[in-house]
Design an enzyme around this catalytic site. Structure first.
Site, mmCIF file in Angstrom:
data_model
loop_
_atom_site.group_PDB
_atom_site.id
_atom_site.type_symbol
_atom_site.label_atom_id
_atom_site.label_comp_id
_atom_site.label_asym_id
_atom_site.label_seq_id
_atom_site.Cartn_x
_atom_site.Cartn_y
_atom_site.Cartn_z
ATOM 1 N N LYS A 55 11.197 66.762 -52.740
ATOM 2 C CA LYS A 55 9.683 66.399 -51.015
ATOM 3 C C LYS A 55 9.074 65.256 -51.232
ATOM 4 O O LYS A 55 10.207 64.499 -52.155
ATOM 5 C CB LYS A 55 8.316 67.203 -52.035
ATOM 6 C CG LYS A 55 7.720 67.421 -51.335
ATOM 7 C CD LYS A 55 7.651 68.419 -49.972
ATOM 8 C CE LYS A 55 6.272 68.843 -49.512
ATOM 9 N NZ LYS A 55 6.775 70.831 -49.138
ATOM 10 N N ASP A 61 6.862 68.569 -42.525
ATOM 11 C CA ASP A 61 5.638 69.369 -44.069
ATOM 12 C C ASP A 61 4.001 68.874 -43.359
ATOM 13 O O ASP A 61 4.714 68.382 -41.686
ATOM 14 C CB ASP A 61 6.001 68.816 -45.120
ATOM 15 C CG ASP A 61 5.605 69.459 -46.049
ATOM 16 O OD1 ASP A 61 5.935 69.917 -47.059
ATOM 17 O OD2 ASP A 61 4.806 69.233 -47.131
ATOM 18 N N GLY A 84 -6.478 77.674 -42.262
ATOM 19 C CA GLY A 84 -5.638 76.502 -41.722
ATOM 20 C C GLY A 84 -5.278 76.684 -39.871
ATOM 21 O O GLY A 84 -4.857 77.401 -39.877
ATOM 22 N N GLY A 137 -3.387 74.761 -38.298
ATOM 23 C CA GLY A 137 -2.496 73.773 -37.503
ATOM 24 C C GLY A 137 -0.799 74.314 -37.240
ATOM 25 O O GLY A 137 -1.030 76.007 -37.092
ATOM 26 N N ASN A 138 0.534 73.901 -37.876
ATOM 27 C CA ASN A 138 1.496 74.651 -36.671
ATOM 28 C C ASN A 138 1.474 76.364 -37.428
ATOM 29 O O ASN A 138 1.710 77.486 -36.863
ATOM 30 C CB ASN A 138 2.836 74.188 -37.347
ATOM 31 C CG ASN A 138 3.811 75.100 -36.950
ATOM 32 O OD1 ASN A 138 4.207 75.306 -35.530
ATOM 33 N ND2 ASN A 138 5.000 74.743 -37.662
ATOM 34 N N GLY A 169 -0.559 78.341 -39.725
ATOM 35 C CA GLY A 169 -2.072 78.863 -39.953
ATOM 36 C C GLY A 169 -1.834 78.936 -37.966
ATOM 37 O O GLY A 169 -2.323 80.502 -37.867
HETATM 38 N N1 GLU Z 1 8.093 71.651 -45.319
HETATM 39 C C1 GLU Z 1 8.038 73.030 -45.652
HETATM 40 C C2 GLU Z 1 8.430 73.731 -47.009
HETATM 41 O O1 GLU Z 1 6.412 72.909 -48.266
HETATM 42 C C3 GLU Z 1 10.093 73.570 -45.592
HETATM 43 C C4 GLU Z 1 10.528 72.213 -46.187
HETATM 44 C C5 GLU Z 1 12.545 72.884 -45.373
HETATM 45 O O2 GLU Z 1 12.426 73.216 -44.845
HETATM 46 O O3 GLU Z 1 13.186 71.166 -46.547
HETATM 47 O O4 GLU Z 1 8.715 74.735 -47.784
#
Ligand code: GLU
Length: 415
Positions: A105, A145, A217, A219-220, A222
């Site tokens: 992350k 994210d 929420g 956003g995308n 929710g």
């Molecule tokens: N941000 C998304 C998650 O937390 C997707 C992560 C990704 O596709 O690598 O699962």
């Protein structure tokens, strides 16, 4: 002895599982100390000519099961401890979903709403210049994210490819379709969660038509969850964004809500429903509560007031450990993020596979594959719950931890 760099939050989250699986010290260390941690600062020229220094992070938590994978968030509260926990959760999420990736992350401490589009692009490109040496299609693959999107992924891809001097679409997922993104990716987290919910409500003898859903929420994730659930005849009775919540006990007309949000950038002022706060929405009388905003929304302060039968975590870690214990006592089924929100990374995996083949699947093919992965993972955990007579969270952690440790053992890292 104090161990440097241990993820304390991860350590606490593993508490129960470590006891159940009788994990030894080396196993706990492997699971709580991130493999690689990057913190860097980088200058960006702002529109007024001044130079601002931003802080960026990337943590590659565990790569035993494959290249590390996980999103990048742009948020004013991003910090190292947070990113550590989120990268650990990604390692577990990929194991739960049975995709051959480890967990990572990253992010930048920035409020994207407070900078111009040009500044946002320069921040994104500068972030990639700091990180490009340490990522790649076979090592670490970022994705969108919180508050990042396909456009940002496109800038980052372009920066990466300019530096290395060749195409490498598999270095990042969540790209626009025109640049090698996968169909369905835009709604994948939400749709994946709906596939999981469909399986879970069967256990409760519930049918979509008489299932009242609340989504926190807009956003995308929710917004798309509310849209898909509404299309599948669930009664979506309340939704909220960071400014306000709206409620109609019969069911909201989601298309109109989406149109209002698009036109006004907020749910405020939506006429055909009652207004409630972002916090009150969590305590409404409903069957399914979907926290789809940020971390730590259901805490020891409000857990006692939650009335839903099922909590489907589409945000990352929206229920704190203390709240989780209260919800378990109240016999509320919590479907953790590492399963409920895995649809996003599953389609990221499909995107990466398509990039490596340079051959692209139809929407129908992606949808079918996503459904298969989500249902297999849900059925697997339902079986584990029955075997271990434990909560969904414990069953998921047990199985994910076992998968990661098995990979470490096969590599000879653990005996
Ligand atoms: N941000 C998304 C998650 O937390 C997707 C992560 C990704 O596709 O690598 O699962």
């Amino acid at each position: 002895m104090e161990k440097e760099n241990v993820c304390i939050k991860c350590y606490n989250m593993l508490d129960k599982v470590a006891e159940k699986l009788k994990l030894n010290e080396s196993e706990i260390d492997i699971l709580t100390i991130p493999k690689r941690t990057f913190t860097f600062s980088f200058p960006v020229i702002m529109d007024d000519g001044s130079t601002k220094i931003f802080t960026g992070y990337r943590i590659q938590f565990n790569n035993a099961r494959g290249p590390t994978k996980g999103g990048l968030r742009f948020h004013p509260e991003v910090d190292l401890e947070d990113v550590k926990m989120l990268s650990f959760l990604m390692a577990l999420k990929c194991a739960v979903a049975n995709i051959p990736f480890g967990g990572a992350k990253g992010g930048v401490t920035v409020d994207p709403k407070k900078i111009s589009k040009g500044e946002l692009e320069r921040v994104s490109r500068a972030y990639m210049r700091e990180l490009y040496k340490f990522i790649g299609p076979d090592t670490d693959i970022p994705a969108p994210d919180v508050s990042t999107n396909p456009e940002i992924m496109a800038w980052m891809l372009d920066e990466y490819e300019k530096i290395i001097g060749k195409h490498a679409p598999g270095v990042i997922t969540g790209k626009p379709v025109e640049l090698g993104g996968s169909l369905v990716k835009d709604i994948s987290t939400s749709l994946g969660g709906v596939f999981v919910l469909k399986e879970i409500i069967k256990e409760f003898n519930m049918k979509p038509e008489n299932t009242k859903v609340v989504v926190q929420g807009f956003g995308n994730v929710g917004m798309n969850a509310a849209k898909i659930l509404h299309e599948q005849k669930y009664k979506v009775i309340a939704v909220s964004d960071s400014k306000t919540g709206i409620y109609d006990e019969k069911s909201l007309e989601i298309e109109k809500v989406i149109e209002h949000k698009k036109n006004n950038k907020s749910l405020k002022g939506f006429k055909s429903a009652k207004e409630i706060t972002h916090e009150e929405i969590l305590e409404l009388d409903c069957d399914v509560l979907i926290p789809a905003a940020l971390e730590d929304q259901i805490t020891k302060e409000n857990a006692d007031n939650i009335k839903a039968k099922i909590v489907l975590e589409l945000a990352n870690h929206p229920v704190t450990a203390e709240a989780d214990t209260t919800l378990e006592k109240k016999r509320i089924a919590v479907v953790p993020d590492i399963l409920a929100s895995a649809g996003g990374v599953v389609v990221s995996y499909f995107e990466w596979v398509q990039n490596s083949m340079n051959y692209y699947w139809t929407e129908e093919e992606v949808l079918k594959k996503l459904e298969k992965y989500m249902i297999t993972a849900t059925k697997e955990v339902e079986k584990e719950c029955k075997n271990f007579k434990c909560s969904i969270r414990d069953a998921l952690y047990i199985s994910a931890v076992n998968k990661v440790l098995d990979a470490e053992r096969l590599r000879g890292v653990l005996k």
